[in-house]
Design a protein around this motif. Structure first.
Motif, PDB file in Angstrom:
ATOM      1  N   VAL A  39       0.796  -0.965   0.035  1.00  7.19           N
ATOM      2  CA  VAL A  39      -0.526   0.346  -0.250  1.00  7.19           C
ATOM      3  C   VAL A  39       1.217   1.040  -0.071  1.00  7.19           C
ATOM      4  N   LEU A  40       2.150   1.192   0.209  1.00  4.19           N
ATOM      5  CA  LEU A  40       3.080   1.679   1.010  1.00  4.19           C
ATOM      6  C   LEU A  40       3.582   2.319  -0.902  1.00  4.19           C
ATOM      7  N   GLU A  41       4.011   1.415  -1.408  1.00  7.93           N
ATOM      8  CA  GLU A  41       4.174   1.905  -2.201  1.00  7.93           C
ATOM      9  C   GLU A  41       3.803   2.023  -3.724  1.00  7.93           C
ATOM     10  N   ALA A  42       2.132   1.327  -3.549  1.00  9.21           N
ATOM     11  CA  ALA A  42       1.004   2.340  -4.281  1.00  9.21           C
ATOM     12  C   ALA A  42       1.457   3.756  -4.545  1.00  9.21           C
ATOM     13  N   PRO A  47       0.856  10.528  -9.497  1.00  5.95           N
ATOM     14  CA  PRO A  47       1.360  11.789  -9.493  1.00  5.95           C
ATOM     15  C   PRO A  47       1.352  12.189  -8.505  1.00  5.95           C
ATOM     16  N   SER A  48       2.142  13.418  -9.131  1.00  2.00           N
ATOM     17  CA  SER A  48       2.473  15.155  -8.523  1.00  2.00           C
ATOM     18  C   SER A  48       3.406  16.990  -9.435  1.00  2.00           C
ATOM     19  N   SER A  49       2.524  16.963  -8.439  1.00  3.08           N
ATOM     20  CA  SER A  49       3.050  18.352  -9.762  1.00  3.08           C
ATOM     21  C   SER A  49       4.548  18.709  -9.790  1.00  3.08           C
ATOM     22  N   ARG A  50       5.031  18.843 -11.143  1.00  5.15           N
ATOM     23  CA  ARG A  50       6.586  18.815 -10.981  1.00  5.15           C
ATOM     24  C   ARG A  50       7.659  17.473 -10.176  1.00  5.15           C
ATOM     25  N   ASN A  51       6.594  16.635 -10.865  1.00  2.00           N
ATOM     26  CA  ASN A  51       7.256  15.142  -9.869  1.00  2.00           C
ATOM     27  C   ASN A  51       7.893  15.719  -8.134  1.00  2.00           C
ATOM     28  N   GLY A 113      -2.872  14.330  -0.984  1.00  2.00           N
ATOM     29  CA  GLY A 113      -4.087  13.257  -1.270  1.00  2.00           C
ATOM     30  C   GLY A 113      -4.004  12.321  -2.084  1.00  2.00           C
ATOM     31  N   GLN A 114      -3.586  12.688  -3.738  1.00  2.00           N
ATOM     32  CA  GLN A 114      -3.633  11.601  -4.707  1.00  2.00           C
ATOM     33  C   GLN A 114      -3.125  10.376  -4.366  1.00  2.00           C
TER      34      GLN A 114
END
Length: 207
Positions: A39-42, A47-51, A113-114
């Motif tokens: 679950v932590l790997e998921a 995705p995230s802004s600017r990675n 949140g994502q």
């Protein structure tokens, strides 16, 4: 036996999303290490802004009683009543500054949140249950776990296997058995102007 409450959707969705709901009846059965890592790997692959990947998780399991008690101690009493039965508690944190230059990251909470949505969806796919909570003492968590500047404690997650509602105090059983509801799509999906439902939406359902 535990309760199953699949979503009554207006249109079909991925099955694992429909199965997710927030139990308050947790078994004390330990969560296997490979499932916890999964679950932590998921979360890691969200995705995230600017990675920037502006998230962090502080994990406490009952296999480490001192750490688990520290985590449980920052919960509000109404949440601790049921959440401390879960074998895993997780504190989520958002990085509010960009690592690249230290300026504010206005997407840090969004990206956390994502990542957490990934975490709980993966948990559901592994037959685990989750319950996210805002009811905890933010400043106590910050002090107890020595959270550095620029990181904001956002929520707590109880993670584990669902238990029989009969294991709950009487005042919580009704909450566990209650029917799931959601606002219909027409109340939050707009087109052309604010408040105008997008074409083709059905007004019935949306549970």
């Amino acid at each position: 036996m535990s309760v199953e409450k699949s979503a009554e959707t207006q249109v079909p969705i991925v099955e694992v999303l429909g199965r997710r709901w927030s139990t308050v009846a947790f078994s004390e059965r330990p969560v296997e290490r490979d499932k916890l890592l999964s679950v932590l790997e998921a979360a890691r692959w969200a995705p995230s802004s600017r990675n920037e990947q502006p998230w962090a998780y502080v994990v406490a399991t009952k296999e480490d009683p001192q750490n688990f008690e520290a985590m449980a101690s920052v919960l509000m009493s109404a949440n601790r009543l049921w959440a401390e039965k879960a074998p895993v508690l997780i504190l989520t944190l958002a990085h509010t500054q960009l690592e690249k230059d230290g300026t504010p990251n206005r997407h840090g909470f969004y990206d956390l949140g994502q990542a957490t949505a990934n975490l709980i969806t993966q948990a559901t796919s592994l037959e685990l249950s989750t319950h996210q909570m805002g009811g905890f003492d933010v400043e106590a968590a910050r002090a107890r776990f020595h959270i550095p500047a620029g990181w904001e404690p956002v929520s707590m997650i109880a993670l584990g296997y669902r238990a029989d509602p009969e294991s709950l105090p009487e005042q919580l059983r009704g909450r566990e058995m209650a029917r799931r509801t959601r606002k219909p799509l027409t109340t939050f999906v707009f087109s052309g102007d604010w408040g105008i439902p997008a074409p083709g939406l059905e007004s019935n359902g949306g549970k």
